[in-house]
Write a protein that holds these residues in place. Structure first.
Motif, short mmCIF file in Angstrom:
data_model
loop_
_atom_site.label_atom_id
_atom_site.label_comp_id
_atom_site.label_asym_id
_atom_site.label_seq_id
_atom_site.Cartn_x
_atom_site.Cartn_y
_atom_site.Cartn_z
N LEU A 46 19.49 102.09 90.98
CA LEU A 46 20.30 101.70 89.83
C LEU A 46 19.73 100.43 89.18
N ASP A 47 19.63 100.44 87.85
CA ASP A 47 19.03 99.32 87.14
C ASP A 47 20.04 98.78 86.11
N PRO A 48 20.97 97.93 86.55
CA PRO A 48 22.00 97.43 85.63
C PRO A 48 21.43 96.62 84.47
N GLN A 49 20.33 95.90 84.73
CA GLN A 49 19.73 95.10 83.65
C GLN A 49 19.21 96.02 82.54
N GLY A 50 18.51 97.07 82.96
CA GLY A 50 18.01 98.03 81.99
C GLY A 50 19.15 98.69 81.21
N LYS A 51 20.22 99.02 81.93
CA LYS A 51 21.38 99.64 81.28
C LYS A 51 22.00 98.70 80.25
N ALA A 52 22.12 97.43 80.62
CA ALA A 52 22.70 96.45 79.70
C ALA A 52 21.83 96.31 78.45
N GLY A 97 19.86 98.61 77.20
CA GLY A 97 20.04 99.83 76.42
C GLY A 97 21.32 99.79 75.60
N GLN A 98 22.40 99.32 76.23
CA GLN A 98 23.68 99.26 75.50
C GLN A 98 23.64 98.22 74.39
N GLU A 121 16.46 106.51 78.50
CA GLU A 121 16.57 105.56 79.60
C GLU A 121 15.83 104.26 79.29
N ARG A 142 14.48 100.81 81.35
CA ARG A 142 14.32 100.20 82.68
C ARG A 142 13.67 98.84 82.51
#
Lengths: 79, 79
Positions: A14-20, A22-23, A35, A37
């Motif tokens: 899981l890559d929360p930084q990448g998700k943040a 992206g959002q 995606e 990352r």
């Protein structure tokens, strides 16, 4: 010589930084994003002129300190 | 397409993270180390098949969010 070590989370971790990121990009109106990352890059200036030796040294540094081999993978480019 | 954005501190900007990594590597016994600089890398999956368009989109994302253009520079590679 200059060695560039790129450290990324392994696939499946899981890559929360990448998700943040992206959002945040979507919030700014960017579309068509899949995606995202995030990883880190470390540029090392290493004494020596033999490319394979410098490459091996940089890989050892990555294994011992720069990357957490449990959850991260790395690649080394020597220029 | 996959775009890889690499963000580094500009030359001349103090890089305490890079310095700490360099000192830690020396502490582990690595020799012949010169300057160490730390940065970040963001891999973006962007919809589209036209390389220049994807490149331009990724550069805009970098300018607007990923890099702080006051102290950081970035480069974009589209694969």
């Amino acid at each position: 010589m200059k060695a560039v070590v790129t450290v990324m989370l392994k696939a499946g971790v899981l890559d929360p930084q990448g998700k943040a990121i992206g959002q945040a990009l979507q919030g700014l109106g960017f579309e068509g994003l899949g995606e995202v990352r995030a990883g880190k890059v470390i540029e090392l200036e290493i004494a020596g002129s033999d490319k394979p030796t410098v490459q091996a040294q940089a890989e050892e540094m990555a294994r011992k300190l720069l990357a957490n081999m449990v959850i991260e993978s790395f690649k080394v480019e020597v220029a």
